[in-house]
Structure formats: C-alpha cells, structure tokens
Scaffold this motif. Sequence first.
Motif, PDB file in Angstrom:
ATOM      1  N   MET A 161      12.437 -19.074   4.076  1.00 22.33           N
ATOM      2  CA  MET A 161      13.613 -19.939   4.215  1.00 22.33           C
ATOM      3  C   MET A 161      13.179 -21.249   4.859  1.00 22.33           C
ATOM      4  O   MET A 161      12.295 -21.273   5.728  1.00 22.33           O
ATOM      5  N   GLY A 162      13.780 -22.344   4.459  1.00 24.92           N
ATOM      6  CA  GLY A 162      13.443 -23.637   5.007  1.00 24.92           C
ATOM      7  C   GLY A 162      13.768 -23.726   6.487  1.00 24.92           C
ATOM      8  O   GLY A 162      14.759 -23.183   6.952  1.00 24.92           O
ATOM      9  N   ASP A 163      12.923 -24.415   7.241  1.00 23.45           N
ATOM     10  CA  ASP A 163      13.168 -24.575   8.674  1.00 23.45           C
ATOM     11  C   ASP A 163      14.299 -25.551   8.934  1.00 23.45           C
ATOM     12  O   ASP A 163      14.931 -25.508   9.981  1.00 23.45           O
ATOM     13  N   SER A 164      14.546 -26.441   7.974  1.00 22.14           N
ATOM     14  CA  SER A 164      15.582 -27.459   8.137  1.00 22.14           C
ATOM     15  C   SER A 164      16.390 -27.546   6.846  1.00 22.14           C
ATOM     16  O   SER A 164      15.858 -27.902   5.796  1.00 22.14           O
ATOM     17  N   THR A 165      17.661 -27.185   6.949  1.00 18.42           N
ATOM     18  CA  THR A 165      18.536 -27.175   5.776  1.00 18.42           C
ATOM     19  C   THR A 165      19.723 -28.090   6.012  1.00 18.42           C
ATOM     20  O   THR A 165      20.329 -28.069   7.087  1.00 18.42           O
ATOM     21  N   VAL A 166      20.059 -28.875   4.989  1.00 14.12           N
ATOM     22  CA  VAL A 166      21.243 -29.723   5.014  1.00 14.12           C
ATOM     23  C   VAL A 166      22.183 -29.265   3.911  1.00 14.12           C
ATOM     24  O   VAL A 166      21.764 -29.090   2.758  1.00 14.12           O
ATOM     25  N   VAL A 167      23.441 -29.059   4.255  1.00 15.22           N
ATOM     26  CA  VAL A 167      24.474 -28.718   3.288  1.00 15.22           C
ATOM     27  C   VAL A 167      25.422 -29.899   3.177  1.00 15.22           C
ATOM     28  O   VAL A 167      25.980 -30.348   4.188  1.00 15.22           O
ATOM     29  N   VAL A 168      25.588 -30.415   1.983  1.00 18.14           N
ATOM     30  CA  VAL A 168      26.514 -31.517   1.750  1.00 18.14           C
ATOM     31  C   VAL A 168      27.834 -30.919   1.279  1.00 18.14           C
ATOM     32  O   VAL A 168      27.914 -30.351   0.187  1.00 18.14           O
ATOM     33  N   GLY A 169      28.864 -31.000   2.111  1.00 17.87           N
ATOM     34  CA  GLY A 169      30.167 -30.445   1.788  1.00 17.87           C
ATOM     35  C   GLY A 169      30.537 -29.317   2.725  1.00 17.87           C
ATOM     36  O   GLY A 169      29.845 -28.298   2.782  1.00 17.87           O
ATOM     37  N   GLY A 170      31.633 -29.512   3.459  1.00 14.18           N
ATOM     38  CA  GLY A 170      32.076 -28.521   4.438  1.00 14.18           C
ATOM     39  C   GLY A 170      33.263 -27.725   3.972  1.00 14.18           C
ATOM     40  O   GLY A 170      34.152 -27.414   4.772  1.00 14.18           O
ATOM     41  N   GLY A 171      33.288 -27.364   2.691  1.00 10.07           N
ATOM     42  CA  GLY A 171      34.303 -26.452   2.194  1.00 10.07           C
ATOM     43  C   GLY A 171      33.888 -25.017   2.478  1.00 10.07           C
ATOM     44  O   GLY A 171      32.870 -24.760   3.136  1.00 10.07           O
TER      45      GLY A 171
ATOM     46  N   GLN B 183      18.256 -14.777  -1.125  1.00  9.53           N
ATOM     47  CA  GLN B 183      16.979 -15.109  -1.758  1.00  9.53           C
ATOM     48  C   GLN B 183      16.112 -15.974  -0.858  1.00  9.53           C
ATOM     49  O   GLN B 183      14.879 -15.836  -0.854  1.00  9.53           O
ATOM     50  N   LEU B 184      16.725 -16.845  -0.072  1.00 10.46           N
ATOM     51  CA  LEU B 184      15.945 -17.638   0.878  1.00 10.46           C
ATOM     52  C   LEU B 184      15.333 -16.750   1.952  1.00 10.46           C
ATOM     53  O   LEU B 184      14.228 -17.011   2.443  1.00 10.46           O
ATOM     54  N   GLY B 185      16.030 -15.691   2.320  1.00 17.76           N
ATOM     55  CA  GLY B 185      15.494 -14.757   3.291  1.00 17.76           C
ATOM     56  C   GLY B 185      14.411 -13.869   2.722  1.00 17.76           C
ATOM     57  O   GLY B 185      13.513 -13.416   3.438  1.00 17.76           O
ATOM     58  N   ALA B 186      14.496 -13.602   1.407  1.00 21.52           N
ATOM     59  CA  ALA B 186      13.549 -12.683   0.778  1.00 21.52           C
ATOM     60  C   ALA B 186      12.259 -13.356   0.345  1.00 21.52           C
ATOM     61  O   ALA B 186      11.225 -12.696   0.188  1.00 21.52           O
ATOM     62  N   HIS B 187      12.279 -14.680   0.127  1.00 28.69           N
ATOM     63  CA  HIS B 187      11.116 -15.381  -0.406  1.00 28.69           C
ATOM     64  C   HIS B 187      10.760 -16.577   0.479  1.00 28.69           C
ATOM     65  O   HIS B 187      11.581 -17.468   0.679  1.00 28.69           O
ATOM     66  N   ARG B 188       9.543 -16.607   0.983  1.00 26.29           N
ATOM     67  CA  ARG B 188       9.086 -17.756   1.762  1.00 26.29           C
ATOM     68  C   ARG B 188       8.836 -18.963   0.871  1.00 26.29           C
ATOM     69  O   ARG B 188       8.910 -20.108   1.344  1.00 26.29           O
ATOM     70  N   ASP B 189       8.547 -18.708  -0.402  1.00 24.26           N
ATOM     71  CA  ASP B 189       8.283 -19.790  -1.345  1.00 24.26           C
ATOM     72  C   ASP B 189       9.617 -20.308  -1.883  1.00 24.26           C
ATOM     73  O   ASP B 189      10.364 -19.569  -2.545  1.00 24.26           O
ATOM     74  N   LEU B 190       9.945 -21.569  -1.613  1.00 22.35           N
ATOM     75  CA  LEU B 190      11.256 -22.109  -1.968  1.00 22.35           C
ATOM     76  C   LEU B 190      11.517 -22.102  -3.470  1.00 22.35           C
ATOM     77  O   LEU B 190      12.606 -21.681  -3.896  1.00 22.35           O
ATOM     78  N   PRO B 191      10.582 -22.550  -4.321  1.00 19.81           N
ATOM     79  CA  PRO B 191      10.861 -22.501  -5.769  1.00 19.81           C
ATOM     80  C   PRO B 191      11.183 -21.094  -6.259  1.00 19.81           C
ATOM     81  O   PRO B 191      12.071 -20.913  -7.106  1.00 19.81           O
ATOM     82  N   THR B 192      10.477 -20.105  -5.733  1.00 23.39           N
ATOM     83  CA  THR B 192      10.749 -18.724  -6.130  1.00 23.39           C
ATOM     84  C   THR B 192      12.146 -18.302  -5.695  1.00 23.39           C
ATOM     85  O   THR B 192      12.879 -17.654  -6.447  1.00 23.39           O
ATOM     86  N   ALA B 193      12.526 -18.676  -4.479  1.00 27.97           N
ATOM     87  CA  ALA B 193      13.843 -18.315  -3.965  1.00 27.97           C
ATOM     88  C   ALA B 193      14.957 -18.960  -4.776  1.00 27.97           C
ATOM     89  O   ALA B 193      15.962 -18.305  -5.122  1.00 27.97           O
ATOM     90  N   LEU B 194      14.797 -20.247  -5.115  1.00 27.22           N
ATOM     91  CA  LEU B 194      15.848 -20.941  -5.863  1.00 27.22           C
ATOM     92  C   LEU B 194      15.951 -20.407  -7.287  1.00 27.22           C
ATOM     93  O   LEU B 194      17.061 -20.294  -7.834  1.00 27.22           O
ATOM     94  N   ALA B 195      14.813 -20.076  -7.895  1.00 28.57           N
ATOM     95  CA  ALA B 195      14.846 -19.499  -9.240  1.00 28.57           C
ATOM     96  C   ALA B 195      15.528 -18.137  -9.224  1.00 28.57           C
ATOM     97  O   ALA B 195      16.323 -17.811 -10.120  1.00 28.57           O
ATOM     98  N   ALA B 196      15.246 -17.335  -8.193  1.00 32.78           N
ATOM     99  CA  ALA B 196      15.866 -16.015  -8.085  1.00 32.78           C
ATOM    100  C   ALA B 196      17.367 -16.141  -7.845  1.00 32.78           C
ATOM    101  O   ALA B 196      18.164 -15.341  -8.368  1.00 32.78           O
ATOM    102  N   TYR B 197      17.763 -17.123  -7.066  1.00 33.76           N
ATOM    103  CA  TYR B 197      19.186 -17.399  -6.825  1.00 33.76           C
ATOM    104  C   TYR B 197      19.900 -17.718  -8.130  1.00 33.76           C
ATOM    105  O   TYR B 197      20.948 -17.135  -8.460  1.00 33.76           O
ATOM    106  N   GLN B 198      19.341 -18.619  -8.898  1.00 30.97           N
ATOM    107  CA  GLN B 198      19.962 -18.993 -10.174  1.00 30.97           C
ATOM    108  C   GLN B 198      20.018 -17.810 -11.120  1.00 30.97           C
ATOM    109  O   GLN B 198      21.047 -17.551 -11.763  1.00 30.97           O
ATOM    110  N   ASP B 199      18.924 -17.057 -11.222  1.00 30.12           N
ATOM    111  CA  ASP B 199      18.876 -15.918 -12.140  1.00 30.12           C
ATOM    112  C   ASP B 199      19.890 -14.844 -11.760  1.00 30.12           C
ATOM    113  O   ASP B 199      20.471 -14.190 -12.638  1.00 30.12           O
TER     114      ASP B 199
END
Length: 515
Positions: free
Chosen positions: A1-11, A305-321
Amino acid sequence: MGDSTVVVGGGPGGLFLATLLARQDSTATVTVYERNRRTDAFGFGVVFSDATLREIDAADSVLRDGLANHGTHWDRIEVRSDGESHGFAGNGMAAIHRKTLLGLLQDNAEAAGVDVRYSTVAPPVAELAAAHDLVVGADGTGSTVRAHLEEHADLGHSVTTADAKFIWFATEHIFDGLTFLHRRSEHGNFAVHGYPISDELSTFIVETDHETWARAGLDRFDVTQAPGPSDERSQAYLAELFADDIDHAPLVANNSRWASFRTRRTTTWYRDNVALLGDAVHTAHFSVGSGTKMAMEDAIELARQLGAHRDLPTALAAYQDARTPAVARIQDAAVPSLAWWERFGQYQRDLDPFTFAFHFFSRSIAVDRIARRDPDLVATARARWAEQHGADALHTPLDLAGERTAGRVLELAVVDGREQLSEAGGPAVPDAGVTRVDAPDDESHLAKAAQSLPDHGAVLITGGTALTRILLSEEARLRRGLVSVVADDLSDAAIETALLAGRVDAVARPQGAAR
C-alpha cells in the motif's frame, strides 16, 4: 500500500476508502480534498437493499449502525396508479438521509487519522501524482481526475444520456416504504420514487418524459448555474400535482433541478499511480442500484488489494479485475429498468393498474424469482390470467394466422434453408399470415423499426437484442393491436413473465431448445 495517498472527493466512497486505508496502515498518510464545506450535502436519501449490505458491514459497521440508529427499513414495494395500489413484498431495503451518512463517515475518517480538507479544491492531478504514492479520483460523475487521465490515455469511457428527466426533492410526508406514485396532468405523465429517510423526511424523486417536461414549462430553470439554487417553479407544480398523495405536505428542495440520467461505463479504471472509484468510473440508474453502495464496495476492494499487494500496478489491476464483473452485472440489470422509466407513461396508459404494476415489478426479474419473495403476488397474476383466458399462461391457445395453437410456447425451425414458425411437433404456421420484422440493435432505432410493422395480423419479431425485441413487441401488441410473437431462447419462467406482463402474445424458441 502506498505510504502517501490522496483522495479527491469527500463523498461516501472517498471517505470510506480513506478510513479503510488509514486503519489498515497506521503509518500511512491519507488526505482527502473536498471542495464543499463539511456541512454541505446535496440530495436526500440513500437506499440499500438488505442483500447488498453484507460486504460493507463486514468491512465497517458505520453503515449498519447508521441505518439502525438513524435510518428506516421496509419490506414492501408499492405502486399506486389510477386509484389502485399493488405491492411486491419480500424486498428488504433500508434508507438513510445522505447528510446523516456523510456526517458519520466524516467522523469515522477523522477518528482514523485521515486529514480531510473541506472547502478545498484539490491541486492539479499531475502535481498530486508526482508528490504522492497514490491518487484516487472519487470526485463524482464530473470527475476532474478522470478528465486528467483521459488526456493521456484512452480509458474506454462512454456515456449514454437518457431522454427522461428527473428531479430530486424531499417531502415531510412519511411513506410506509418504497412507493411509486403515478399521476397525469394536462401536460402528460409524472411518476415519483418516494421512500422514508428519517422520522421527518421522505425522498421524493420525480420523473417524466422530455416532451411532458417541456409542455409543462418546467424547462425554464438554468441548470448550468452553480450548485445551490433550486427550481422553485417545478417545486410548486409538482407539490400541487401530487398534493393528494402526500396529504398536502410541502416539498423540500436542496439543489433540486432537472437532469437526465447519464450511464457511465469505463474499461480502464487506472493509469500509473492514479485510480478511479464510484461515479467517476461507473454509474447505474438509481431504480436498480445505489451509486453510494457501489462506491463503498469499490473502496472495500481497492483497500483490500492495496493491502494484499506491495506492488501498486498489481494492486490496481487486481482491483479493476475484481470489481468490473460486479459493476457490469448491476449496469446490465439497469438497462431494462431504465428503458421502463423511459416509457412508463405509455405503459400506464396501455395497461390496467394491476398489469401495469406487475409489468414494473418484473422489468428485471422473472416470475420464479418474484414468487420466492412474494408468492401471493404471483398467485394473483396467474389467477387473473386464468380467469380471463381459461388456462395458465403457457398453455393458453392463440389464434395465429388461421391456426389455433395449443399454447404460447412455439418453435422456430429451419426448413429447406428458411425459418418456419410452428408449434413443437405441430403444423407450421402459414408464412402469409405472419409478417417478420427485425428488431434494431439499439433502442434509438426502435421508431424506424416500428415503421415496418404491418397494419393488422400477426408479427414475428427477430434480430436485435432481447430488450429491443420486447420493446418492439410491446409497440406491436399494445399500440398497434397486432398478435406479437418474439423469437428468443427463453426459459418457461421468462416466457410466463412476459405473457403475464403483457409484453408478448407468444415466444418462439429455436427448434430443439431444451428446457
């Protein structure tokens, strides 16, 4: 998981993701940029079905506790039309005021250590992406994050805009549960989605077709102005039209203005270290799903997926899938439901009140599944058919081109290189007595296809899609008085549903189709 995350949108989706990420890694820095004030909340109720809450509840009890302490719950859906009321039981649902839910999620995020920056427009996406490990666009249908990604890559993003118009109010009248009201004015048909969201308010969403909206003069409000002002002319018109249905209670406005629903589909949900969530990447018509629920489920999967994968591209691909199939199922279910709402005025005029209600209840679900929830509703529909026709729906004879069939399930066989309509094991229907018409591949071409319908007799509808075949069949039998047979490989339950709802006169399956 990224050490620094920004979320745009507070819904709800953005806040829920931020909370899950902060709890998942106490060393992470999670920031949310929300352009509105903490106290701002546009819209009114948010609805959840009991069956869809389990995953959210497992991730965090905030929604379950909020619904228990501040929300409402019901089991029955009711349709009121022409002085009659008909219901569909067994549909456990709950709702909460959007402002209340946002407050609970805001408290949750802040307690988890999230830095929520209200009244703050996020810096440019490129700047955020360069300075942080992950940027998530949870900024709604007009997402600036998605727009940034589209400047650099083809996301496979498409938007389909509905023709019907809707506007979102609340009312001080408290409905017993999810209630659909139908009224005709001198200008045309209007319908309400009403449901309680607290002890003091009910959501009151009104829909109408574009022509009725314009004839009623409800198109004069400037919807392009900044959020805040509401359409007071429409508020007064609708309060008067539905006064008897809500005991003359007032309508409550909150940035209430007419819009046309836009269905968004996106193939690619991320690029590099920027990802999308919720309405920024997908929408489904509010008649079948909650955008809030879908966004919160996106948040759960992305955090997982961010918790399961240290590699960000892998985590984002798994999230989408993981999320793409679930979202596609909801969007696919929304297609016939949205098509129904595009035509509800016609159906109300064409059908008696019970059949109209059953037509609505069965727009995305077959009679066997309806019976599991509400056997009495299905028993009533079947009894009404039997009383009118003297037999059950599938075995009711049909006069078709000079032949009297034994039932409504026919067969479409290929004989000497051409298709031949017949009863299974029975005589062929004379070709001269049935006009074949191809349905279009898209709803927008239905009017042109309808020009091919004959003036009298019977029609066999082929081609197109399952939805366009049914819509063309309804045009043929309900408005042209034709006998309509639809060619489709449907189950007995699906055929019975179409018959009971008045969508077809018969269905012709491919020869040899097993059931």
